[in-house]
Design a protein around this motif. Structure first.
Motif, PDB file in Angstrom:
ATOM      1  N   HIS A   1      43.150 -70.373  46.716  1.00 26.75           N
ATOM      2  CA  HIS A   1      44.368 -69.644  47.055  1.00 26.75           C
ATOM      3  C   HIS A   1      44.612 -69.708  48.571  1.00 26.75           C
ATOM      4  O   HIS A   1      43.662 -69.653  49.364  1.00 26.75           O
ATOM      5  N   PRO A   2      45.873 -69.834  48.997  1.00 22.74           N
ATOM      6  CA  PRO A   2      46.169 -69.923  50.436  1.00 22.74           C
ATOM      7  C   PRO A   2      45.589 -68.779  51.264  1.00 22.74           C
ATOM      8  O   PRO A   2      45.208 -68.975  52.421  1.00 22.74           O
ATOM      9  N   GLN A   3      45.511 -67.588  50.679  1.00 25.25           N
ATOM     10  CA  GLN A   3      44.961 -66.455  51.421  1.00 25.25           C
ATOM     11  C   GLN A   3      43.499 -66.681  51.779  1.00 25.25           C
ATOM     12  O   GLN A   3      43.058 -66.364  52.881  1.00 25.25           O
ATOM     13  N   TYR A   4      42.730 -67.243  50.854  1.00 28.08           N
ATOM     14  CA  TYR A   4      41.315 -67.508  51.100  1.00 28.08           C
ATOM     15  C   TYR A   4      41.152 -68.739  51.992  1.00 28.08           C
ATOM     16  O   TYR A   4      40.228 -68.818  52.807  1.00 28.08           O
ATOM     17  N   LYS A   5      42.040 -69.701  51.828  1.00 31.01           N
ATOM     18  CA  LYS A   5      41.995 -70.923  52.641  1.00 31.01           C
ATOM     19  C   LYS A   5      42.266 -70.630  54.110  1.00 31.01           C
ATOM     20  O   LYS A   5      41.801 -71.358  55.001  1.00 31.01           O
TER      21      LYS A   5
ATOM     22  N   GLU B   1      33.851 -65.010  47.481  1.00 32.96           N
ATOM     23  CA  GLU B   1      33.410 -63.620  47.451  1.00 32.96           C
ATOM     24  C   GLU B   1      32.010 -63.577  46.839  1.00 32.96           C
ATOM     25  O   GLU B   1      31.776 -64.143  45.772  1.00 32.96           O
ATOM     26  N   LYS B   2      31.113 -62.896  47.533  1.00 29.49           N
ATOM     27  CA  LYS B   2      29.757 -62.685  47.032  1.00 29.49           C
ATOM     28  C   LYS B   2      29.601 -61.194  46.775  1.00 29.49           C
ATOM     29  O   LYS B   2      29.827 -60.375  47.666  1.00 29.49           O
TER      30      LYS B   2
ATOM     31  N   LEU C   1      27.785 -52.792  43.896  1.00 30.63           N
ATOM     32  CA  LEU C   1      27.054 -52.220  45.021  1.00 30.63           C
ATOM     33  C   LEU C   1      27.650 -52.606  46.367  1.00 30.63           C
ATOM     34  O   LEU C   1      27.826 -51.762  47.252  1.00 30.63           O
ATOM     35  N   THR C   2      27.961 -53.884  46.534  1.00 29.80           N
ATOM     36  CA  THR C   2      28.420 -54.343  47.839  1.00 29.80           C
ATOM     37  C   THR C   2      29.100 -55.698  47.695  1.00 29.80           C
ATOM     38  O   THR C   2      28.754 -56.477  46.803  1.00 29.80           O
ATOM     39  N   SER C   3      30.081 -55.969  48.556  1.00 29.97           N
ATOM     40  CA  SER C   3      30.878 -57.201  48.458  1.00 29.97           C
ATOM     41  C   SER C   3      31.121 -57.769  49.848  1.00 29.97           C
ATOM     42  O   SER C   3      31.398 -57.018  50.786  1.00 29.97           O
ATOM     43  N   ILE C   4      31.038 -59.092  49.962  1.00 27.99           N
ATOM     44  CA  ILE C   4      31.376 -59.754  51.217  1.00 27.99           C
ATOM     45  C   ILE C   4      32.195 -61.008  50.926  1.00 27.99           C
ATOM     46  O   ILE C   4      32.126 -61.574  49.835  1.00 27.99           O
ATOM     47  N   LEU C   5      32.965 -61.427  51.914  1.00 32.69           N
ATOM     48  CA  LEU C   5      33.626 -62.732  51.889  1.00 32.69           C
ATOM     49  C   LEU C   5      32.799 -63.672  52.739  1.00 32.69           C
ATOM     50  O   LEU C   5      32.483 -63.365  53.891  1.00 32.69           O
ATOM     51  N   ARG C   6      32.428 -64.818  52.179  1.00 26.95           N
ATOM     52  CA  ARG C   6      31.616 -65.792  52.909  1.00 26.95           C
ATOM     53  C   ARG C   6      32.482 -66.994  53.256  1.00 26.95           C
ATOM     54  O   ARG C   6      33.105 -67.594  52.384  1.00 26.95           O
TER      55      ARG C   6
ATOM     56  N   GLY D   1      28.844 -70.528  59.634  1.00 27.90           N
ATOM     57  CA  GLY D   1      30.033 -69.814  59.208  1.00 27.90           C
ATOM     58  C   GLY D   1      29.861 -68.329  59.488  1.00 27.90           C
ATOM     59  O   GLY D   1      29.085 -67.939  60.357  1.00 27.90           O
ATOM     60  N   TYR D   2      30.564 -67.496  58.725  1.00 24.47           N
ATOM     61  CA  TYR D   2      30.442 -66.058  58.942  1.00 24.47           C
ATOM     62  C   TYR D   2      30.780 -65.317  57.658  1.00 24.47           C
ATOM     63  O   TYR D   2      31.256 -65.905  56.679  1.00 24.47           O
ATOM     64  N   THR D   3      30.527 -64.028  57.659  1.00 19.99           N
ATOM     65  CA  THR D   3      30.835 -63.175  56.521  1.00 19.99           C
ATOM     66  C   THR D   3      31.610 -61.955  57.006  1.00 19.99           C
ATOM     67  O   THR D   3      31.484 -61.536  58.157  1.00 19.99           O
ATOM     68  N   VAL D   4      32.399 -61.390  56.085  1.00 18.29           N
ATOM     69  CA  VAL D   4      33.147 -60.157  56.363  1.00 18.29           C
ATOM     70  C   VAL D   4      32.972 -59.227  55.169  1.00 18.29           C
ATOM     71  O   VAL D   4      33.098 -59.652  54.018  1.00 18.29           O
ATOM     72  N   GLY D   5      32.675 -57.979  55.427  1.00 21.08           N
ATOM     73  CA  GLY D   5      32.542 -57.014  54.353  1.00 21.08           C
ATOM     74  C   GLY D   5      33.871 -56.737  53.669  1.00 21.08           C
ATOM     75  O   GLY D   5      34.933 -56.744  54.303  1.00 21.08           O
ATOM     76  N   ILE D   6      33.800 -56.492  52.359  1.00 15.97           N
ATOM     77  CA  ILE D   6      34.987 -56.166  51.565  1.00 15.97           C
ATOM     78  C   ILE D   6      34.856 -54.724  51.098  1.00 15.97           C
ATOM     79  O   ILE D   6      33.870 -54.350  50.465  1.00 15.97           O
ATOM     80  N   GLY D   7      35.866 -53.928  51.392  1.00 14.00           N
ATOM     81  CA  GLY D   7      35.863 -52.536  50.991  1.00 14.00           C
ATOM     82  C   GLY D   7      36.633 -52.308  49.704  1.00 14.00           C
ATOM     83  O   GLY D   7      36.858 -53.234  48.913  1.00 14.00           O
ATOM     84  N   LEU D   8      37.047 -51.065  49.501  1.00 14.57           N
ATOM     85  CA  LEU D   8      37.764 -50.706  48.279  1.00 14.57           C
ATOM     86  C   LEU D   8      39.061 -51.491  48.150  1.00 14.57           C
ATOM     87  O   LEU D   8      39.779 -51.709  49.122  1.00 14.57           O
TER      88      LEU D   8
END
Length: 268
Positions: A68-72, A82-83, A96-101, A117-124
């Motif tokens: 999807h363009p948003q993820y790209k 998403e992990k 329990l917990t979610s991140i974007l890798r 690369g990097y990761t960003v936490g995903i909230g509600l």
């Protein structure tokens, strides 16, 4: 070799079939791998037996994912995933917990675990955290195009969580599972893989804090009750302090217990 219908193919048939697909393909190990190791991009029509000989056995070949363009937007060259870690506890699946890798520029995999690369936490509801990190703890706040993380709500996150809750119920004998999902051009989740081994929680906790979050106290009490049933009498002290140390509590526990076990989650 087996095709998507589980029909058996010879080596020559498999190579011919793959080249006739007319699209770029990914080949990767299917067992005991991680961090993008062994993942290789093969350009359309470029498959040959020499490539297959390198992998020998236990590998899969699949079409490249059009994300999807948003993820790209985070990095155009890699499939950014998403992990998510889920837990089956007391008859219910908990996210329990979610991140974007996100992969490094020029990479076709989400190479965050290699430091590139990097990761960003995903909230509600798919809302990204304000800051992301690489494995060395270096921070960043925006996508490759300059969009601030905190302004992004991932379109596929809620449906990914719904699918995980359904799938984990069918795998309920496994308490904790980590999942990798991509999101296609229509914002539909694509399961990349799930892992039944203990997940590397450091990068999750760097982004989102303690793994069990609001469940921490409940889980610790559950463990204590199970130990009691096995004949172990246990006390549970929540040591949420660094300074000043509660010396009175520590002295009391040390004087009344034969063994003290400390548990921590690498987060301050």
């Amino acid at each position: 070799f087996f095709d998507e219908h589980d029909d058996v193919l010879s080596t020559d048939e498999a190579v011919r079939y793959l080249n006739n697909l007319g699209c770029d393909l990914i080949i990767k190990p299917s067992r005991e791998t991680g961090g993008g190791m062994g993942v290789r991009l093969v350009n359309a029509g470029g498959f040959n037996t020499a490539i297959l000989d390198v992998y020998k056995k236990d590998y899969i070949i699949q079409k490249c994912i059009a994300q999807h363009p948003q993820y790209k937007e985070f990095n155009p060259s890699s499939v950014n995933t998403e992990k998510i870690i889920s837990m089956f506890f007391n008859g219910e699946v908990h996210i329990l917990t979610s991140i974007l890798r996100v992969g490094a520029p020029g990479s076709h995999t989400d190479t965050a675990s290699t430091g590139k690369g990097y990761t960003v936490g995903i909230g509600l509801n798919g809302q990204l955290n304000k800051e992301g990190y690489n494995i060395y703890g270096e921070r960043r706040t925006s996508t490759a195009s300059g969009r601030m993380f905190e302004d992004v709500v991932l379109c596929g996150h809620d449906e990914i969580c719904n699918q995980i809750k359904k799938a984990h119920k069918m795998l309920s004998r496994f308490g904790i599972i980590s999942w990798d999902f991509a999101v296609d051009e229509n914002c539909e989740p694509i399961l990349i893989e799930y892992n039944l081994n203990y997940p590397d929680v450091m990068i999750y906790q760097m982004n989102n804090g303690p793994l069990f979050g609001d469940l921490t106290q409940t889980i610790l009490e559950d463990v204590r009750e199970k130990l009691k049933k096995e004949g172990y009498s246990c006390s549970l002290a929540n040591g949420r302090f660094v300074k000043p140390v509660d010396t009175e509590l520590v002295a009391h526990l040390a004087g009344n217990h034969g063994l003290i076990v400390t548990l921590e989650e690498n987060v301050l």
